[in-house]
Motif scaffolding. Structure first.
Motif, PDB file in Angstrom:
ATOM      1  N   SER A 146      -9.564  -2.654   1.136  1.00 12.33           N
ATOM      2  CA  SER A 146      -8.209  -2.969   1.568  1.00 12.33           C
ATOM      3  C   SER A 146      -8.016  -4.473   1.693  1.00 12.33           C
ATOM      4  O   SER A 146      -8.811  -5.139   2.372  1.00 12.33           O
ATOM      5  CB  SER A 146      -7.889  -2.298   2.907  1.00 12.33           C
ATOM      6  N   TYR A 197      -0.722  -6.801   1.215  1.00 11.39           N
ATOM      7  CA  TYR A 197      -1.490  -5.687   1.754  1.00 11.39           C
ATOM      8  C   TYR A 197      -1.654  -4.671   0.621  1.00 11.39           C
ATOM      9  O   TYR A 197      -0.663  -4.190   0.055  1.00 11.39           O
ATOM     10  CB  TYR A 197      -0.763  -5.032   2.933  1.00 11.39           C
ATOM     11  N   GLU A 198      -2.892  -4.365   0.263  1.00 11.18           N
ATOM     12  CA  GLU A 198      -3.184  -3.462  -0.844  1.00 11.18           C
ATOM     13  C   GLU A 198      -4.361  -2.571  -0.468  1.00 11.18           C
ATOM     14  O   GLU A 198      -5.209  -2.956   0.350  1.00 11.18           O
ATOM     15  CB  GLU A 198      -3.547  -4.238  -2.122  1.00 11.18           C
ATOM     16  N   THR A 199      -4.452  -1.412  -1.114  1.00 15.06           N
ATOM     17  CA  THR A 199      -5.563  -0.503  -0.845  1.00 15.06           C
ATOM     18  C   THR A 199      -5.995   0.184  -2.139  1.00 15.06           C
ATOM     19  O   THR A 199      -5.160   0.733  -2.861  1.00 15.06           O
ATOM     20  CB  THR A 199      -5.169   0.572   0.183  1.00 15.06           C
ATOM     21  N   ASN A 200      -7.275   0.133  -2.439  1.00 18.10           N
ATOM     22  CA  ASN A 200      -7.837   0.787  -3.625  1.00 18.10           C
ATOM     23  C   ASN A 200      -8.994   1.688  -3.240  1.00 18.10           C
ATOM     24  O   ASN A 200      -9.757   1.376  -2.325  1.00 18.10           O
ATOM     25  CB  ASN A 200      -8.351  -0.252  -4.633  1.00 18.10           C
ATOM     26  N   ILE A 219      -3.952   8.113  -2.012  1.00 21.53           N
ATOM     27  CA  ILE A 219      -3.829   6.695  -2.336  1.00 21.53           C
ATOM     28  C   ILE A 219      -3.535   6.538  -3.832  1.00 21.53           C
ATOM     29  O   ILE A 219      -4.066   7.292  -4.653  1.00 21.53           O
ATOM     30  CB  ILE A 219      -5.121   5.922  -1.963  1.00 21.53           C
ATOM     31  N   GLY A 227      -5.675   2.747  -7.195  1.00 18.26           N
ATOM     32  CA  GLY A 227      -5.071   2.252  -5.967  1.00 18.26           C
ATOM     33  C   GLY A 227      -3.718   1.639  -6.149  1.00 18.26           C
ATOM     34  O   GLY A 227      -2.959   2.031  -7.046  1.00 18.26           O
ATOM     35  N   THR A 228      -3.429   0.656  -5.302  1.00 16.94           N
ATOM     36  CA  THR A 228      -2.094   0.068  -5.254  1.00 16.94           C
ATOM     37  C   THR A 228      -2.050  -1.346  -5.806  1.00 16.94           C
ATOM     38  O   THR A 228      -0.979  -1.906  -6.015  1.00 16.94           O
ATOM     39  CB  THR A 228      -1.582   0.027  -3.795  1.00 16.94           C
ATOM     40  N   SER A 253       0.824  -1.212   0.000  1.00 20.75           N
ATOM     41  CA  SER A 253       0.000   0.000   0.000  1.00 20.75           C
ATOM     42  C   SER A 253       0.860   1.265   0.000  1.00 20.75           C
ATOM     43  O   SER A 253       2.000   1.260   0.477  1.00 20.75           O
ATOM     44  CB  SER A 253      -0.924   0.013   1.223  1.00 20.75           C
ATOM     45  N   SER A 258      -7.079   1.304   6.999  1.00 21.20           N
ATOM     46  CA  SER A 258      -6.144   0.368   6.366  1.00 21.20           C
ATOM     47  C   SER A 258      -4.772   0.449   7.026  1.00 21.20           C
ATOM     48  O   SER A 258      -4.150  -0.570   7.340  1.00 21.20           O
ATOM     49  CB  SER A 258      -6.026   0.680   4.872  1.00 21.20           C
TER      50      SER A 258
END
Length: 424
Positions: A250, A369-372, A188, A356-357, A176, A219
């Protein structure tokens, strides 16, 4: 083996054992040794070629804004502009700064962020920093030692994890890239912290002022709090509203939740007119690929943009293995040739968008671990489509006929790399 004597049973087992050993060794060679050797060879050749390449400045589609319900959104496509804006918010922080990133280089850009965080901590702002240990193994530890003692720093261990508590829950890279300031503004997107992102890579990041900041902070705090004791926890704060037009998804291995893949599948399966995807590494699982192919076959205009040459040559070859069946399904494959495009974005039917990521690959959708950020709004989608069109001007579309006639050697490499797809 009823009726056989024990000696004959032993003889039968002895006869089969060499065949089993040979089969096992063959399977290992096919699925591990050969693909790994090919990947190593490709990487070595690419490293030699890169030494002679001249770095080009990144293309910059522009700065875009939209208001969606209670959220004010700014879309950044230029690293320098984004970093300047983030530093301004850090310098203006009054209560808290929570910064999480995958890569934090020890270069000029990295130094700017480090010093800004130190300044904030020295004036009494609570500063939390999280970064991934594996991604930054090449960065000297002396760089991170410059953080003020007043800055709380968490380096997600590269290897020293409490795996005995649950292998799945304690694996995954922290991929992230989030900044939250004063629980008021959040950022983000795909930009890591480093000079190469500021100047040479095309990426996309979003600044949000509004209720979605709560999701971004949640997150970060989930990762931090899972690794720290009661006296070091980030405090919970209430969301500004329940406005669902801008939401955060997330992937949090520590909670065994991976919702980003579901948001992609749901949006793709709802598509009626068009899908526009940009991702640096396209190595989908069979369900995501099938959804895209099904959308195209029912008349949806599906366009997928990837770098012509990314920074990971093995990922490029793994991705090319999907090109033939995508073209057969009528999907347009676009190769971005103006440099490295690292943006992880999608927009569908001029209404649904995500930035996102998470890449569309196995690591991002089911491991990291990712967040959009997910946005349902035609005005924001229109801005995203403007950016896609600008990037498309620097692309070449893969010609189905020429792809079918490509060199046989390329097809062999694609086949040999295919067993590595679940690891990429």
């Amino acid at each position: 083996m009823a009726g056989l004597s024990p000696l004959r049973v032993l003889d039968a087992v002895s006869a089969v054992r060499p065949l089993l050993r040979k089969a096992v060794l063959g399977a290992v060679a096919t699925t591990v040794v050969v693909p790994t050797s090919v990947a190593a060879g490709l990487t070595a050749v690419d490293m030699v070629k890169r030494k002679g390449r001249k770095a080009r400045p990144a293309e910059r589609p522009g700065l875009f804004t939209a208001t969606v319900g209670d959220s004010k959104l700014t879309i950044f496509t230029c690293g320098e502009d984004l970093y300047d804006d983030m530093i301004r918010e850090i310098d203006a922080a009054e209560r808290s700064i929570k910064l999480e990133t995958f890569i934090w280089k020890g270069d000029r850009t990295g130094q700017r962020f480090l010093e800004a965080c130190n300044r904030a901590a020295e004036r009494g702002v609570d500063v939390w920093i999280s970064y991934d240990g594996f991604a930054n193994m090449v960065v000297p530890k002396s760089f991170y030692a410059q953080f003020s003692d007043k800055v709380k720093v968490y380096r997600l261990p590269a290897f020293a994890r409490p795996y005995w508590r649950g292998i799945v829950r304690h694996t995954g890279f922290n991929h992230s890239k989030i900044l939250v300031v004063d629980e008021r503004v959040g950022y983000i997107g795909g930009f890591n912290i480093g000079d190469y992102c500021a100047h040479r890579w095309r990426d996309t990041h979003v600044k949000e002022v509004g209720p979605a900041v709560w999701g971004l902070e949640h997150s970060i705090s989930t990762v931090w709090n899972s690794a720290h004791g009661p006296d070091e926890q980030m405090e919970w704060f209430p969301p500004g509203s329940w406005d669902q037009r801008v939401t955060v998804s997330s992937n949090l291995p520590v909670q065994l939740v991976y919702p980003i893949r579901g948001t992609y599948l749901n949006a793709i399966e709802r598509a009626r007119s068009h899908i526009r995807i940009s991702t640096p590494y396209f190595i989908p699982d069979q369900q995501v690929l099938a959804a895209l192919k099904a959308a195209s076959r029912r008349g949806v205009d599906v366009q997928v943009m990837v770098p012509k040459d990314s920074n990971h040559i093995v990922a490029d070859w793994a991705s090319r293995g999907f090109t033939a069946e995508m073209l057969e399904a009528g999907i347009t494959v676009l190769l971005y040739r103006a440099g490295m495009i690292h943006a992880k974005t999608a927009t569908i039917d001029g209404e649904w968008s995500t930035v996102g990521t998470a890449n569309i690959d196995r690591l991002s959708l089911g491991y990291n671990y990712e967040t959009n950020l997910e946005v349902v709004d035609p005005d924001f989608a229109a801005r995203m489509e403007e950016i896609f069109a600008s990037d498309r001007a620097h692309c070449e579309a893969v010609d189905p006929h020429r792809w079918r006639e490509r060199h046989k050697g390329s097809q062999v490499i694609e086949a040999l790399i295919a067993p590595l797809r679940p690891l990429l």
